[in-house]
Scaffold this motif. Structure first.
Motif, PDB file in Angstrom:
ATOM      1  N   LYS A   1      43.524  42.354  38.636  1.00  0.00           N
ATOM      2  CA  LYS A   1      43.242  41.151  39.212  1.00  0.00           C
ATOM      3  C   LYS A   1      43.246  40.110  38.604  1.00  0.00           C
ATOM      4  CE  LYS A   1      41.043  43.127  43.517  1.00  0.00           C
ATOM      5  NZ  LYS A   1      39.839  43.267  44.439  1.00  0.00           N
ATOM      6  N   VAL A   2      42.545  40.157  37.276  1.00  0.00           N
ATOM      7  CA  VAL A   2      42.709  38.983  36.339  1.00  0.00           C
ATOM      8  C   VAL A   2      43.969  38.792  35.787  1.00  0.00           C
ATOM      9  CG1 VAL A   2      41.812  38.087  34.017  1.00  0.00           C
ATOM     10  CG2 VAL A   2      40.211  39.360  35.543  1.00  0.00           C
ATOM     11  N   GLN A   3      44.675  39.605  35.322  1.00  0.00           N
ATOM     12  CA  GLN A   3      45.950  39.537  35.121  1.00  0.00           C
ATOM     13  C   GLN A   3      47.121  38.800  36.257  1.00  0.00           C
ATOM     14  OE1 GLN A   3      48.156  43.101  34.196  1.00  0.00           O
ATOM     15  NE2 GLN A   3      49.923  42.238  33.051  1.00  0.00           N
ATOM     16  N   TYR A   4      46.857  39.345  37.334  1.00  0.00           N
ATOM     17  CA  TYR A   4      47.601  38.578  38.570  1.00  0.00           C
ATOM     18  C   TYR A   4      47.219  37.145  38.674  1.00  0.00           C
ATOM     19  CZ  TYR A   4      49.587  37.185  42.849  1.00  0.00           C
ATOM     20  OH  TYR A   4      50.347  36.746  43.818  1.00  0.00           O
ATOM     21  N   MET A   5      45.933  36.919  38.652  1.00  0.00           N
ATOM     22  CA  MET A   5      45.245  35.500  38.565  1.00  0.00           C
ATOM     23  C   MET A   5      45.845  34.604  37.639  1.00  0.00           C
ATOM     24  SD  MET A   5      41.278  36.466  40.184  1.00  0.00           S
ATOM     25  CE  MET A   5      41.078  34.723  40.154  1.00  0.00           C
ATOM     26  N   LYS A   6      45.821  35.270  36.238  1.00  0.00           N
ATOM     27  CA  LYS A   6      46.431  34.298  35.248  1.00  0.00           C
ATOM     28  C   LYS A   6      47.854  33.828  35.375  1.00  0.00           C
ATOM     29  CE  LYS A   6      43.371  36.055  31.436  1.00  0.00           C
ATOM     30  NZ  LYS A   6      43.146  36.691  30.206  1.00  0.00           N
ATOM     31  N   HIS A   7      48.764  34.909  35.927  1.00  0.00           N
ATOM     32  CA  HIS A   7      50.098  34.926  35.900  1.00  0.00           C
ATOM     33  C   HIS A   7      50.403  33.720  37.192  1.00  0.00           C
ATOM     34  CE1 HIS A   7      54.330  35.788  36.598  1.00  0.00           C
ATOM     35  NE2 HIS A   7      53.893  36.038  38.099  1.00  0.00           N
ATOM     36  N   VAL A   8      49.683  33.521  38.241  1.00  0.00           N
ATOM     37  CA  VAL A   8      49.924  32.432  39.406  1.00  0.00           C
ATOM     38  C   VAL A   8      49.043  31.181  39.207  1.00  0.00           C
ATOM     39  CG1 VAL A   8      50.519  34.391  40.870  1.00  0.00           C
ATOM     40  CG2 VAL A   8      47.959  33.580  40.852  1.00  0.00           C
ATOM     41  N   GLY A   9      47.913  31.290  38.088  1.00  0.00           N
ATOM     42  CA  GLY A   9      47.252  30.073  37.832  1.00  0.00           C
ATOM     43  C   GLY A   9      46.159  29.921  39.158  1.00  0.00           C
ATOM     44  N   ALA A  10      45.615  31.136  39.646  1.00  0.00           N
ATOM     45  CA  ALA A  10      44.478  30.895  40.487  1.00  0.00           C
ATOM     46  C   ALA A  10      43.305  30.319  40.187  1.00  0.00           C
ATOM     47  CB  ALA A  10      44.162  32.273  40.851  1.00  0.00           C
ATOM     48  N   VAL A  11      42.803  29.747  41.556  1.00  0.00           N
ATOM     49  CA  VAL A  11      41.364  29.089  41.316  1.00  0.00           C
ATOM     50  C   VAL A  11      40.250  30.125  41.310  1.00  0.00           C
ATOM     51  CG1 VAL A  11      39.734  27.296  42.388  1.00  0.00           C
ATOM     52  CG2 VAL A  11      42.421  26.964  42.298  1.00  0.00           C
ATOM     53  N   GLY A  12      40.293  30.960  42.048  1.00  0.00           N
ATOM     54  CA  GLY A  12      39.228  31.779  41.875  1.00  0.00           C
ATOM     55  C   GLY A  12      39.385  32.959  42.895  1.00  0.00           C
ATOM     56  N   LEU A  13      38.682  34.089  42.784  1.00  0.00           N
ATOM     57  CA  LEU A  13      38.471  35.195  43.752  1.00  0.00           C
ATOM     58  C   LEU A  13      36.993  35.441  44.489  1.00  0.00           C
ATOM     59  CD1 LEU A  13      39.354  38.274  43.971  1.00  0.00           C
ATOM     60  CD2 LEU A  13      38.166  38.691  42.159  1.00  0.00           C
ATOM     61  N   ILE A  14      37.258  35.924  45.668  1.00  0.00           N
ATOM     62  CA  ILE A  14      36.154  36.209  46.544  1.00  0.00           C
ATOM     63  C   ILE A  14      36.424  37.880  46.627  1.00  0.00           C
ATOM     64  CG2 ILE A  14      35.223  36.110  48.932  1.00  0.00           C
ATOM     65  CD1 ILE A  14      36.904  33.314  49.260  1.00  0.00           C
ATOM     66  N   ASP A  15      35.372  38.427  46.373  1.00  0.00           N
ATOM     67  CA  ASP A  15      35.224  39.869  46.312  1.00  0.00           C
ATOM     68  C   ASP A  15      34.010  40.429  46.473  1.00  0.00           C
ATOM     69  OD1 ASP A  15      35.900  42.653  45.105  1.00  0.00           O
ATOM     70  OD2 ASP A  15      37.629  42.077  44.566  1.00  0.00           O
ATOM     71  N   ASP A  16      33.716  41.814  46.934  1.00  0.00           N
ATOM     72  CA  ASP A  16      32.428  42.442  47.114  1.00  0.00           C
ATOM     73  C   ASP A  16      32.179  42.977  45.814  1.00  0.00           C
ATOM     74  OD1 ASP A  16      33.079  45.731  48.156  1.00  0.00           O
ATOM     75  OD2 ASP A  16      34.785  44.165  47.615  1.00  0.00           O
TER      76      ASP A  16
END
Length: 126
Positions: free
Chosen positions: A89-104
């Motif tokens: 998930k971190v790798q993907y978020m870096k790739h797309v320049g994500a802001v954040g994650l909502i997760d349980d």
């Protein structure tokens, strides 16, 4: 990326969207209405993730009433096993320049926070 940009938000499916679908649909639509994309990231036990994994997750989103283009933009199956999903998930978020994650899952939230992203932990109200 926590600089206030309009990068995408990542949202977990199982035990996040699926545990409170009406609330999460409202939240995801609001995020999209604010100009962000919403990427649904969901872990799988397979490595690599298969087309069947994606189809099963798409079917669950459909069953929950989550519409692509209304509530979310992309569906991504993150390869497992479970212990590797956070890193994926971190790798993907870096790739797309994500802001954040909502997760349980605490593991996933900790991983994204350590990587410099916002992490919002969802707790099932049951």
């Amino acid at each position: 990326m926590t600089d206030g940009s309009k990068g995408p938000w990542a949202v977990d499916l199982n035990d996040t969207i699926s545990s409170t679908p009406e609330l999460m649909k409202t939240l995801m639509k609001g995020i999209r209405d604010d100009g962000h994309e919403v990427h649904v990231l969901s872990g799988t036990d397979h490595d690599p993730a298969t087309q069947e994994d994606v189809a099963e997750k798409k079917a669950l989103l459909d069953q929950l009433g989550c519409e692509q283009g209304v509530h979310y933009d992309k569906l991504i199956a993150v390869s497992g096993p479970e212990k590797r999903v956070a890193a994926g998930k971190v790798q993907y978020m870096k790739h797309v320049g994500a802001v954040g994650l909502i997760d349980d899952r605490k593991r996933n939230i900790s991983a994204v926070r350590k990587a410099g992203f916002l992490g919002l932990r969802h707790f099932d109200p049951k």
